[in-house]
Design an enzyme around this catalytic site. Structure first.
Site, PDB file in Angstrom:
ATOM      1  N   ASN A 167       1.142  -1.564   0.023  1.00  0.00           N
ATOM      2  CA  ASN A 167       0.036  -0.182  -0.054  1.00  0.00           C
ATOM      3  C   ASN A 167       0.618   1.057   0.495  1.00  0.00           C
ATOM      4  O   ASN A 167       1.532   1.650   1.037  1.00  0.00           O
ATOM      5  CB  ASN A 167      -0.910   0.013   1.149  1.00  0.00           C
ATOM      6  CG  ASN A 167      -1.706   1.293   1.151  1.00  0.00           C
ATOM      7  OD1 ASN A 167      -1.749   1.644   0.408  1.00  0.00           O
ATOM      8  ND2 ASN A 167      -2.528   0.788   2.005  1.00  0.00           N
ATOM      9  N   TRP A 168       1.429   2.091  -1.419  1.00  0.00           N
ATOM     10  CA  TRP A 168       1.913   2.771  -1.178  1.00  0.00           C
ATOM     11  C   TRP A 168       0.809   4.532  -0.696  1.00  0.00           C
ATOM     12  O   TRP A 168       1.930   5.202  -0.545  1.00  0.00           O
ATOM     13  CB  TRP A 168       2.667   3.184  -2.601  1.00  0.00           C
ATOM     14  CG  TRP A 168       3.340   2.273  -3.355  1.00  0.00           C
ATOM     15  CD1 TRP A 168       4.059   1.187  -2.166  1.00  0.00           C
ATOM     16  CD2 TRP A 168       3.994   1.629  -4.425  1.00  0.00           C
ATOM     17  NE1 TRP A 168       4.682   0.568  -3.982  1.00  0.00           N
ATOM     18  CE2 TRP A 168       4.306   0.876  -4.900  1.00  0.00           C
ATOM     19  CE3 TRP A 168       3.684   3.142  -5.681  1.00  0.00           C
ATOM     20  CZ2 TRP A 168       4.697   0.488  -6.069  1.00  0.00           C
ATOM     21  CZ3 TRP A 168       4.082   2.043  -6.663  1.00  0.00           C
ATOM     22  CH2 TRP A 168       4.798   1.330  -7.321  1.00  0.00           C
ATOM     23  N   LYS A 169       0.248   4.213  -0.692  1.00  0.00           N
ATOM     24  CA  LYS A 169      -0.325   5.546   0.125  1.00  0.00           C
ATOM     25  C   LYS A 169      -0.797   7.030  -0.985  1.00  0.00           C
ATOM     26  O   LYS A 169      -0.162   6.495  -2.287  1.00  0.00           O
ATOM     27  CB  LYS A 169       0.506   6.342   1.740  1.00  0.00           C
ATOM     28  CG  LYS A 169       0.005   4.641   2.061  1.00  0.00           C
ATOM     29  CD  LYS A 169       0.089   4.763   4.040  1.00  0.00           C
ATOM     30  CE  LYS A 169      -0.353   3.391   4.542  1.00  0.00           C
ATOM     31  NZ  LYS A 169      -0.248   3.662   6.215  1.00  0.00           N
ATOM     32  N   GLY A 198       2.356  -0.651   4.576  1.00  0.00           N
ATOM     33  CA  GLY A 198       2.484   0.344   4.536  1.00  0.00           C
ATOM     34  C   GLY A 198       4.190   0.762   3.474  1.00  0.00           C
ATOM     35  O   GLY A 198       5.297   0.855   2.922  1.00  0.00           O
ATOM     36  N   GLY A 199       5.051   1.700   4.818  1.00  0.00           N
ATOM     37  CA  GLY A 199       6.534   2.073   4.382  1.00  0.00           C
ATOM     38  C   GLY A 199       7.416   0.730   4.180  1.00  0.00           C
ATOM     39  O   GLY A 199       7.916   1.488   2.704  1.00  0.00           O
ATOM     40  N   GLY A 213       2.525   2.804  10.736  1.00  0.00           N
ATOM     41  CA  GLY A 213       2.983   3.957  10.423  1.00  0.00           C
ATOM     42  C   GLY A 213       4.310   3.894  12.112  1.00  0.00           C
ATOM     43  O   GLY A 213       4.626   4.885  11.918  1.00  0.00           O
ATOM     44  N   GLU A 255      -5.780  -4.540  10.807  1.00  0.00           N
ATOM     45  CA  GLU A 255      -4.895  -3.635  10.642  1.00  0.00           C
ATOM     46  C   GLU A 255      -5.093  -2.859  12.642  1.00  0.00           C
ATOM     47  O   GLU A 255      -5.863  -1.969  12.290  1.00  0.00           O
ATOM     48  CB  GLU A 255      -5.083  -2.605   9.988  1.00  0.00           C
ATOM     49  CG  GLU A 255      -4.274  -3.497   8.198  1.00  0.00           C
ATOM     50  CD  GLU A 255      -3.889  -2.362   7.592  1.00  0.00           C
ATOM     51  OE1 GLU A 255      -2.443  -2.342   6.956  1.00  0.00           O
ATOM     52  OE2 GLU A 255      -4.325  -1.548   7.194  1.00  0.00           O
ATOM     53  N   SER A 311       2.958  -1.275  10.273  1.00  0.00           N
ATOM     54  CA  SER A 311       4.253  -1.658  10.967  1.00  0.00           C
ATOM     55  C   SER A 311       4.767  -3.098  10.321  1.00  0.00           C
ATOM     56  O   SER A 311       5.981  -3.113  11.759  1.00  0.00           O
ATOM     57  CB  SER A 311       4.621  -1.517  12.455  1.00  0.00           C
ATOM     58  OG  SER A 311       4.087   0.251  13.183  1.00  0.00           O
ATOM     59  N   GLU A 341      -6.654   5.644   7.811  1.00  0.00           N
ATOM     60  CA  GLU A 341      -6.206   6.316   6.657  1.00  0.00           C
ATOM     61  C   GLU A 341      -7.926   6.978   6.889  1.00  0.00           C
ATOM     62  O   GLU A 341      -8.035   8.667   6.615  1.00  0.00           O
ATOM     63  CB  GLU A 341      -4.767   7.107   6.398  1.00  0.00           C
ATOM     64  CG  GLU A 341      -4.022   6.492   7.660  1.00  0.00           C
ATOM     65  CD  GLU A 341      -3.067   5.877   7.104  1.00  0.00           C
ATOM     66  OE1 GLU A 341      -2.622   5.903   5.075  1.00  0.00           O
ATOM     67  OE2 GLU A 341      -2.100   5.497   7.228  1.00  0.00           O
ATOM     68  N   HIS A 353     -10.155   1.690   5.037  1.00  0.00           N
ATOM     69  CA  HIS A 353      -8.510   1.926   5.738  1.00  0.00           C
ATOM     70  C   HIS A 353      -7.899   3.116   6.798  1.00  0.00           C
ATOM     71  O   HIS A 353      -9.295   3.726   6.438  1.00  0.00           O
ATOM     72  CB  HIS A 353      -7.100   2.049   4.175  1.00  0.00           C
ATOM     73  CG  HIS A 353      -6.023   1.972   4.918  1.00  0.00           C
ATOM     74  ND1 HIS A 353      -5.812   3.337   6.076  1.00  0.00           N
ATOM     75  CD2 HIS A 353      -4.789   1.449   4.974  1.00  0.00           C
ATOM     76  CE1 HIS A 353      -4.147   3.271   6.374  1.00  0.00           C
ATOM     77  NE2 HIS A 353      -3.950   1.587   5.688  1.00  0.00           N
TER      78      HIS A 353
HETATM   79  P1  PGA Z   1       2.809   0.249   7.449  1.00  0.00           P
HETATM   80  O1  PGA Z   1       1.236   1.130   7.328  1.00  0.00           O
HETATM   81  O2  PGA Z   1       2.947  -0.533   7.366  1.00  0.00           O
HETATM   82  O3  PGA Z   1       3.252   1.711   7.637  1.00  0.00           O
HETATM   83  O4  PGA Z   1       2.338   0.556   9.303  1.00  0.00           O
HETATM   84  C1  PGA Z   1       0.083  -0.019   7.065  1.00  0.00           C
HETATM   85  C2  PGA Z   1      -1.301   0.105   6.096  1.00  0.00           C
HETATM   86  O5  PGA Z   1      -1.379   1.728   6.610  1.00  0.00           O
HETATM   87  O6  PGA Z   1      -1.989  -0.630   5.666  1.00  0.00           O
END
Ligand code: PGA
Length: 299
Positions: A62-64, A282-283, A222, A216, A261, A148, A146
């Site tokens: 997930n590159w956001k 994500g990251g 993050g 999640e 994470s 966010e 998600h």
């Molecule tokens: P993260 O993000 O791996 O950077 O914690 C995961 C996500 O938001 O799907």
């Protein structure tokens, strides 16, 4: 176990009652298939064994809101060149702006996903991207709900449900994200939150729904922190139980991913936990080397 014929609960359920379920020589049965056969009174043939539930492992990037077109293209080309032999399937979810070029560069090396989907069909909905338009670009998946978006865009369970339904109508598999806040976790409400978010998102969809679930915990996204192993296992098993309740037999085979994470250092141990069948990253998915290592770790 490679090459041996697998018999799933679906095979058992497809066979009309009163007829014997076909069990090839050396069959491996899923635990649920074995239980269903027992219930029907059909004995297991000699040589049959019971294996784990067949859930394909997925590693989702997930590159956001990261990567402009040149960076996205460079990642996709590097990934396609070096994609590891893995039983896990990689799914890459770039921003909308890079979907088409990432798809072209990836070829068969990974599947394409979007990070969101409109609840509306094509039409007069400024700024929205309809599920049919994503399917047209070759998206097989779309992340839905998600945290966010739930937090920043005010997405609630009923909007998430409409998005799940819109994706399914276009034959896109929603990757439904659920998870609790830190306060909810500390108050012992994780199980309640996970179950109620799943129930609300899948209400009325029943057995037809091919979805992927991502557990999640919001407080782990993050932040460089992950829940304890027993917390992940408990939440994923709660999720599985609720999926079976909402989707019936199909729910028992729904992949349940962990996200929050995930890093090269912790991926293997998270993937070894009962009930976890993949990762949403994500990251650590922004760097092609680390994403390649995560896909390799899952296979
Ligand atoms: P993260 O993000 O791996 O950077 O914690 C995961 C996500 O938001 O799907």
């Amino acid at each position: 176990m490679a090459g041996k014929p697998l018999v799933t609960a679906e095979d058992v359920l497809r066979t009309p009652p009163g007829r014997a379920v076909f069990l090839p020589e050396g069959a491996i049965l899923t635990p649920l298939a074995r239980d269903l056969l027992r219930k029907r009174g059909q004995p297991l043939p000699a040589g049959a064994t019971v294996g784990p539930r067949p859930v394909a492992s997925l590693v989702v990037a997930n590159w956001k809101s990261n990567k402009k077109t040149a960076e996205a293209l460079a990642f996709a080309e590097a990934f396609a060149r070096a994609a590891p032999r893995s039983r896990a399937r990689a799914v890459i979810c770039p921003p909308f702006t890079a979907l088409a070029l990432v798809k072209a560069a990836l070829g068969d090396a990974a599947d394409l996903g979007a990070q969101d989907v409109s609840p509306f069909e094509e039409g007069a909905h400024t700024g929205e991207v309809a599920a049919s338009q994503l399917a047209d670009l070759g998206c097989l998946y779309a992340i839905v709900g998600h945290s966010e978006r739930r937090a920043e865009q005010g997405e609630d369970d009923s909007l998430v449900r409409r998005k799940v339904s819109a994706a399914l109508a276009a034959k896109i598999r929603p990757i439904l994200c659920v998870g609790e806040t830190r306060e909810e976790r500390d108050a012992g409400r994780t199980s309640h939150v996970v179950r109620s978010q799943i129930r609300a998102a899948l209400e009325g969809l029943e057995g037809a729904a091919e979805i992927v679930l991502a557990y999640e915990p919001r407080w782990a996204i993050g932040r460089g922190v992950v829940p304890r192993d027993d917390e992940i296992v408990a939440a994923c098993l709660d999720a599985r139980e609720e999926l079976s309740r909402s989707l019936g037999e199909r729910g028992t085979r729904t992949p349940v991913l962990y996200g929050g994470s995930v890093a090269v250092e912790n991926a293997r141990s998270i993937l070894s936990l009962e009930g976890v069948s993949g990762l949403l990253v994500g990251g650590a998915s922004l760097n092609v080397e680390s994403f390649l290592r995560l896909v390799a770790a899952a296979g």
